[in-house]
Write an enzyme that holds these catalytic residues in place. Structure first.
Site, PDB file in Angstrom:
ATOM      1  N   HIS A   1      -4.878  -1.560  -5.305  1.00 21.76           N
ATOM      2  CA  HIS A   1      -5.417  -0.454  -4.528  1.00 21.76           C
ATOM      3  C   HIS A   1      -6.228   0.428  -5.441  1.00 21.76           C
ATOM      4  O   HIS A   1      -5.754   0.853  -6.488  1.00 21.76           O
ATOM      5  CB  HIS A   1      -4.286   0.315  -3.848  1.00 21.76           C
ATOM      6  CG  HIS A   1      -3.601  -0.533  -2.825  1.00 21.76           C
ATOM      7  ND1 HIS A   1      -2.428  -1.190  -3.088  1.00 21.76           N
ATOM      8  CD2 HIS A   1      -3.972  -0.886  -1.576  1.00 21.76           C
ATOM      9  CE1 HIS A   1      -2.094  -1.908  -2.027  1.00 21.76           C
ATOM     10  NE2 HIS A   1      -3.003  -1.744  -1.092  1.00 21.76           N
TER      11      HIS A   1
ATOM     12  N   GLN B   1       1.097 -11.178  -2.620  1.00 18.55           N
ATOM     13  CA  GLN B   1      -0.305 -10.780  -2.604  1.00 18.55           C
ATOM     14  C   GLN B   1      -0.759 -10.452  -4.016  1.00 18.55           C
ATOM     15  O   GLN B   1      -0.015  -9.852  -4.778  1.00 18.55           O
ATOM     16  CB  GLN B   1      -0.480  -9.519  -1.753  1.00 18.55           C
ATOM     17  CG  GLN B   1      -0.199  -9.713  -0.286  1.00 18.55           C
ATOM     18  CD  GLN B   1      -0.379  -8.416   0.479  1.00 18.55           C
ATOM     19  OE1 GLN B   1       0.147  -7.383   0.085  1.00 18.55           O
ATOM     20  NE2 GLN B   1      -1.121  -8.467   1.560  1.00 18.55           N
TER      21      GLN B   1
ATOM     22  N   ASP C   1      -2.384  -8.111  -5.031  1.00 16.68           N
ATOM     23  CA  ASP C   1      -2.818  -6.859  -4.428  1.00 16.68           C
ATOM     24  C   ASP C   1      -3.280  -5.853  -5.471  1.00 16.68           C
ATOM     25  O   ASP C   1      -2.807  -5.860  -6.609  1.00 16.68           O
ATOM     26  CB  ASP C   1      -1.620  -6.264  -3.671  1.00 16.68           C
ATOM     27  CG  ASP C   1      -2.049  -5.515  -2.439  1.00 16.68           C
ATOM     28  OD1 ASP C   1      -3.262  -5.390  -2.220  1.00 16.68           O
ATOM     29  OD2 ASP C   1      -1.161  -5.054  -1.701  1.00 16.68           O
TER      30      ASP C   1
ATOM     31  N   CYS D   1       0.795  -1.240   0.000  1.00 19.82           N
ATOM     32  CA  CYS D   1       0.000   0.000   0.000  1.00 19.82           C
ATOM     33  C   CYS D   1       0.823   1.283   0.000  1.00 19.82           C
ATOM     34  O   CYS D   1       0.540   2.179  -0.798  1.00 19.82           O
ATOM     35  CB  CYS D   1      -0.985   0.034   1.154  1.00 19.82           C
ATOM     36  SG  CYS D   1      -1.326  -1.531   1.911  1.00 19.82           S
TER      37      CYS D   1
ATOM     38  N   HIS E   1      -8.336  -1.488  -0.523  1.00 23.16           N
ATOM     39  CA  HIS E   1      -7.382  -2.587  -0.727  1.00 23.16           C
ATOM     40  C   HIS E   1      -8.218  -3.800  -1.106  1.00 23.16           C
ATOM     41  O   HIS E   1      -9.263  -4.005  -0.530  1.00 23.16           O
ATOM     42  CB  HIS E   1      -6.671  -2.975   0.571  1.00 23.16           C
ATOM     43  CG  HIS E   1      -6.084  -1.859   1.355  1.00 23.16           C
ATOM     44  ND1 HIS E   1      -4.736  -1.679   1.450  1.00 23.16           N
ATOM     45  CD2 HIS E   1      -6.647  -0.900   2.113  1.00 23.16           C
ATOM     46  CE1 HIS E   1      -4.497  -0.631   2.239  1.00 23.16           C
ATOM     47  NE2 HIS E   1      -5.634  -0.150   2.653  1.00 23.16           N
TER      48      HIS E   1
ATOM     49  N   ARG F   1       6.781 -10.663   6.094  1.00 19.45           N
ATOM     50  CA  ARG F   1       6.330 -10.352   7.452  1.00 19.45           C
ATOM     51  C   ARG F   1       6.958 -11.350   8.403  1.00 19.45           C
ATOM     52  O   ARG F   1       6.988 -12.549   8.128  1.00 19.45           O
ATOM     53  CB  ARG F   1       4.802 -10.437   7.547  1.00 19.45           C
ATOM     54  CG  ARG F   1       4.146  -9.421   6.640  1.00 19.45           C
ATOM     55  CD  ARG F   1       2.648  -9.458   6.715  1.00 19.45           C
ATOM     56  NE  ARG F   1       2.117  -8.516   5.745  1.00 19.45           N
ATOM     57  CZ  ARG F   1       0.817  -8.354   5.509  1.00 19.45           C
ATOM     58  NH1 ARG F   1      -0.072  -9.065   6.181  1.00 19.45           N
ATOM     59  NH2 ARG F   1       0.409  -7.478   4.623  1.00 19.45           N
TER      60      ARG F   1
ATOM     61  N   LYS G   1     -14.599  -3.634   6.207  1.00 21.88           N
ATOM     62  CA  LYS G   1     -14.115  -4.580   5.197  1.00 21.88           C
ATOM     63  C   LYS G   1     -15.100  -5.691   4.945  1.00 21.88           C
ATOM     64  O   LYS G   1     -16.056  -5.890   5.687  1.00 21.88           O
ATOM     65  CB  LYS G   1     -12.771  -5.154   5.628  1.00 21.88           C
ATOM     66  CG  LYS G   1     -12.838  -5.937   6.923  1.00 21.88           C
ATOM     67  CD  LYS G   1     -11.479  -6.544   7.249  1.00 21.88           C
ATOM     68  CE  LYS G   1     -11.559  -7.276   8.588  1.00 21.88           C
ATOM     69  NZ  LYS G   1     -10.335  -7.989   8.917  1.00 21.88           N
TER      70      LYS G   1
END
Length: 646
Positions: free
Chosen positions: A388, A384, A386, A337, A518, A366, A472
Site C-alpha cells: 500500500h 497477496q 500486497d 489494507c 493498492h 476469503r 484502477k
RNA sequence: GCUGUUGUAGCUCAGGGGUAGAGCACUUCCUUGGUAAGGAAGAGGUCGAGAGUUCAAUUCUCUUCAACAGCUCCA
C-alpha cells in the site's frame, strides 16, 4: 453514386445501394469468397446489406475478430436449425458468439442430451451447412414478431421481444429456421466448413438462479478443417498444461479434504519455488523503496467495521472467531489494507515522509463460493504480494509509473511477453456511486491514463468498471497458448484513508488526506504460480525451478564421483539431486526428462577418470562433456540472466 | 450456492448383486548397464461417507461429502 472509403484511405465510387459483398467482388472473386461481414461506418453489418450513403468500409474476414464472431453467431443459428430438426418443439433462449465459439441455451422440455447426441447434432449441422442457405434479414413489427413466437410457442423469445422497442426488431432466416436476432450474419451457411460441439452445461435463463435452468450447448466452427484440428490440438495442449495436473505431477502443491476445501498446501518443491519468487519480488521492491512490514492473520472485528468491509462482506466471509472473553470477536483477515492503514497511523506523517510504501506478503482468507473454487486460481486462503502506497495527490502519477515499471520487470523476468492493461474508470454518466472528490478522481484518472501511455502499455479503457473507491489498472497477460489471464493490479483508493482518517501535515502546516494505492504485481502467489505453470508448461526458468540438476551415475562404481560433483554444485549454490537407484541410465534419463529437470549430468567411469561431467539438457539432448567449472558457469549465466527455459 | 457428470491401490484407470483387477510408483532380490522404460518376487484397497432394498451390496436406491464442467459470485 456514393463514396466508399477503404481502411487504407483509398476512396472509390459505387452505385448507391451496393452491398459490401458486391464491392468485394469488384475487387476480386477470391476476396468475395472470404468476406463474412462488413464494418460500415464503424458498425458491423451483413455483407449483403445495401449501403446507401457515403461510408467507410472494412471488409471482415476470418482473420478479423468481428468476422469470427459473426461466423460463430451464424453457427449458433445453424445449430438451432439442426436442433429444431432433431428435437421438434425445442424452445430457444439466446445463442451468442463468445470468445472461442458460440453457445445456444435451449429448453428441451424434459429430454436430455448426451455427448453422443452432440455428434448427431454436428452431423446435422454439416448436412445443413452444405445447403448453402442464405441468411436473410427481415425487419418486423413487434406485433408480428410476438405473433410468430406465440404460434411457435416459445416463451423465451416472447420475453425477449417484449423488452424490445417496436421498429427495431429484426428476424433472420436461413433454410427452414427463423430467429429473433439483431445480426449481423455471414452471407450463407456454406462458409461453415468445420464444426465441433464441445460441451453441454446448465445455465439459468437470463443468468438468474431463480429462473429455469436451460441446457447450454457450446460449440466452435471454422472455415476449414485444418483450423479446427489446430484448435483441438491447442485445447489438448492446454489440458496437458493444466496447473492442477502439473502441480500434482511435479509435486508442487496439494489439497486435503481434512484440511478444508480451497486451502492449498505447498509441498517442498512448490514451497521452494514460491519462496524464490517471493524473494525475487521482495528484492526488487526494496530497491524501489518499499518498506517490508508484517501484520497478524486476524484482526478485531471493529477493524473491518471501520473499513466498511464488515458491512459489505461480513455475511459472506468466514465468521468471526470468538474468544473466552465475552463479546470479543476477531476475523481472519480478508485483505491487508486495514492493517496497513493502522500501521500508517502509528506515527504522525509529514508531507516530506510521503510516499510511504508498506509491503507485505500477506496471507488472507476469503470464503469463496463452493462451486467457484478452482485449483490455485480461486482459493479460500492465499498470499497477496500486497503493498500500500500512501502518497499526496500530486504523487499519484509518479507512483503509478514506478509500479508499472515493477510489474513489467516481473513479467519480463518470467517470460510473459504478451500483455495488455485495462484502465477502469468511472461511469461517464452516473457519478453518484463513487466516493472521493471530483478533483482527486480527475487527477488520478488522468494520472493512470498518462502513465500507461508514457510507458507504452497497450491499453483498453473501460468506463464504469472502476471500483466505488477509486480507478484502477489491471494487467492481463497472454500465456504461451494465447489464453488471457488477469494478474497484476494497481488501484487507487479514496475510501480507506477517509474511513481510517489518515492524515499528513502539508507544507502549509494543515492536515491533508493521503491517497492510498493498492498494488499487487502477481495478484496472489497462488494465482500467479498457477498461470506461470500453465504458461511454461511446468518447465520453469532455471532460476526458479526446484531441482536444477539431476546427477545420474551410470553405475554404483561412479557413485562416489557423483557425490563429489553434488557437493561441488551445492557449494556453487546450484540445486542438484543424485539419482542413486540401481536403474539403467536410460530409465534415469527418461524420468528426469519427464520431471522436466533442466540439466542432467551423466556420470560414468569416463567422466570420473577425466574429471568431467557429461551434460544433457532437457528436451534438447546430449550437450557433450565439460569441466565442472564450465558447467557451473553455464548454469550461473542462465540463472543470473533469468533466461526462460526454452 | 444452483444444475449436470464423476468418486475403485500413491498415480492413471478397468470391472461388476456372491466381500476386487491392470499399468506405473513403492519394497526386496538379481542385474553394474553409456543418453527416454533390464528382470523376478512382494507389499498395498473394508471400491468417498452414511442409510435403505436384498439371503447377500463395492455394484441397485436415497442422503451426504468431495472433484470436475457450466451458471451466479469475487474486497
Amino acid at each position: 453514386m456514393m463514396n466508399i472509403t477503404f481502411p487504407d484511405g483509398a476512396v472509390r465510387q459505387y452505385e448507391t445501394g451496393v452491398t459490401a459483398l458486391d464491392i468485394a467482388k469488384s475487387i476480386s472473386e477470391g476476396l468475395a469468397r472470404k468476406v463474412l461481414a462488413a464494418k460500415v461506418n464503424g458498425e458491423v453489418v451483413d455483407a449483403t446489406r445495401p449501403i446507401t450513403t457515403d461510408a467507410t468500409l472494412q471488409l471482415l474476414t476470418w482473420t478479423d475478430t468481428d468476422g469470427k464472431s459473426t461466423m460463430w453467431h451464424s453457427s449458433a443459428h445453424l445449430m438451432a436449425e439442426a436442433l429444431e430438426a432433431l428435437y421438434p418443439g425445442v424452445k430457444l433462449g439466446i445463442g451468442p458468439a463468445i470468445e472461442n465459439g458460440f453457445y445456444y441455451d435451449i429448453d428441451l422440455g424434459g429430454r436430455t442430451i448426451t455427448e453422443e447426441d452432440l455428434r448427431k447434432i454436428e452431423a446435422k449441422m454439416v448436412e445443413l451447412s452444405k445447403q448453402n442457405s442464405v441468411y436473410t434479414r427481415a425487419e418486423i413489427s413487434k406485433a408480428d414478431a410476438l405473433k410468430y413466437f406465440t404460434e411457435k410457442g416459445d416463451e423465451y423469445k416472447l420475453e425477449l421481444i417484449n423488452d424490445l422497442q417496436d421498429g427495431t426488431i429484426t428476424f433472420y432466416t436461413q433454410g427452414g429456421f427463423t430467429d429473433l436476432c439483431r445480426g449481423p450474419h455471414i452471407p450463407n451457411t456454406g462458409f461453415i466448413k468445420a464444426i465441433k460441439l464441445t460441451n453441454i452445461a446448465g445455465a439459468y435463463w437470463r443468468g438468474n438462479e431463480k429462473n429455469k435452468m436451460l441446457t447450454r450447448i457450446y460449440g466452435i466452427t471454422f472455415p476449414n478443417q485444418k483450423e479446427l484440428d489446430e484448435y483441438l490440438a491447442l485445447v489438448e495442449e492446454a489440458k496437458k498444461r493444466d496447473h492442477r495436473k502439473l502441480g500434482k505431477e511435479l509435486e508442487l502443491f496439494t489439497f486435503s479434504e481434512k484440511v478444508g476445501l480451497g486451502l492449498p498446501m505447498w509441498l517442498p518443491k512448490g514451497a521452494l519455488l514460491r519462496e524464490r519468487l517471493q524473494r525475487f519480488l521482495q528484492e526488487a521492491q526494496i530497491e524501489t523503496g518499499y518498506l517490508p512490514v508484517v501484520t497478524p492473520h486476524i484482526g478485531n472485528k471493529n477493524l473491518y467495521v471501520t473499513s466498511g468491509h464488515y458491512e459489505k462482506y461480513g455475511k459472506d466471509s468466514f465468521q468471526p472467531i470468538h474468544t473466552p472473553e465475552e463479546g470479543e470477536e476477531f476475523m481472519l483477515k480478508p485483505m491487508n489494507c486495514p492493517h496497513h492503514c493502522e500501521l500508517y497511523k502509528a506515527s504522525p506523517k509529514s508531507y516530506k515522509d510521503l510516499p510511504v510504501r508498506f509491503a507485505e506478503f500477506g496471507t488472507v482468507y476469503r470464503y469463496e463460493q463452493h462451486g467457484e473454487l478452482h485449483g490455485l486460481t480461486r482459493v479460500r486462503g492465499f498470499t497477496q504480494d500486497d503493498a500500500h502506497l500512501f502518497c499526496r495527490p500530486d504523487q499519484v502519477k509518479e507512483e503509478f509509473m514506478k509500479v508499472i515499471d515493477l510489474v513489467l520487470f516481473v513479467f519480463e523476468s518470467l517470460g510473459f511477453k504478451n500483455y495488455t492493461a485495462q484502465v477502469s474508470l468511472r461511469d461517464k454518466e452516473d457519478r453518484s456511486k463513487y466516493i472521493g472528490s471530483e478533483e482527486n478522481w480527475e487527477l488520478a484518472e488522468q494520472a493512470i491514463i498518462e502513465s500507461a501511455a508514457e510507458k507504452g502499455l497497450p491499453t483498453v479503457v473501460e468506463y464504469g468498471e472502476a471500483a466505488f473507491y477509486g480507478p484502477k489498472l489491471d494487467f492481463m497477460v497472454k500465456d504461451a497458448l494465447g489464453r488471457k489471464w488477469q494478474l497484476g493490479t494497481i488501484q487507487v483508493d479514496y475510501n480507506l484513508p477517509e474511513r481510517f482518517e489518515l492524515e499528513y501535515i502539508g507544507a502549509d502546516n494543515a492536515r491533508h488526506r493521503p491517497v492510498m494505492i493498492h498494488r499487487a504485481p502477481f495478484g496472489s502467489l497462488e494465482r500467479f504460480i498457477a498461470v506461470l505453470i500453465e504458461h511454461c508448461g511446468g518447465k520453469f526458468p532455471l532460476w526458479l525451478t526446484p531441482t536444477q540438476v539431476k546427477i545420474l551415475p551410470i553405475s554404483d562404481k561412479t557413485q562416489e564421483y557423483a557425490e563429489k560433483v553434488a557437493a561441488a554444485l551445492k557449494k556453487a549454490d546450484i540445486r542438484a539431486e543424485i539419482d542413486d537407484r540401481s536403474e539403467k541410465i536410460g530409465k534415469k534419463i527418461r524420468e528426469a526428462e519427464l520431471a522436466k529437470i533442466p540439466y542432467m549430468l551423466v556420470l560414468g567411469e569416463k567422466e570420473a577418470t577425466d574429471n568431467l561431467v557429461a551434460v544433457r539438457r532437457q528436451a534438447k539432448g546430449d550437450l557433450g562433456a565439460m569441466t565442472l567449472e564450465q558447467f557451473t558457469a553455464l548454469v550461473n549465466d542462465e540463472v543470473v540472466n533469468r533466461k526462460p527455459f526454452e
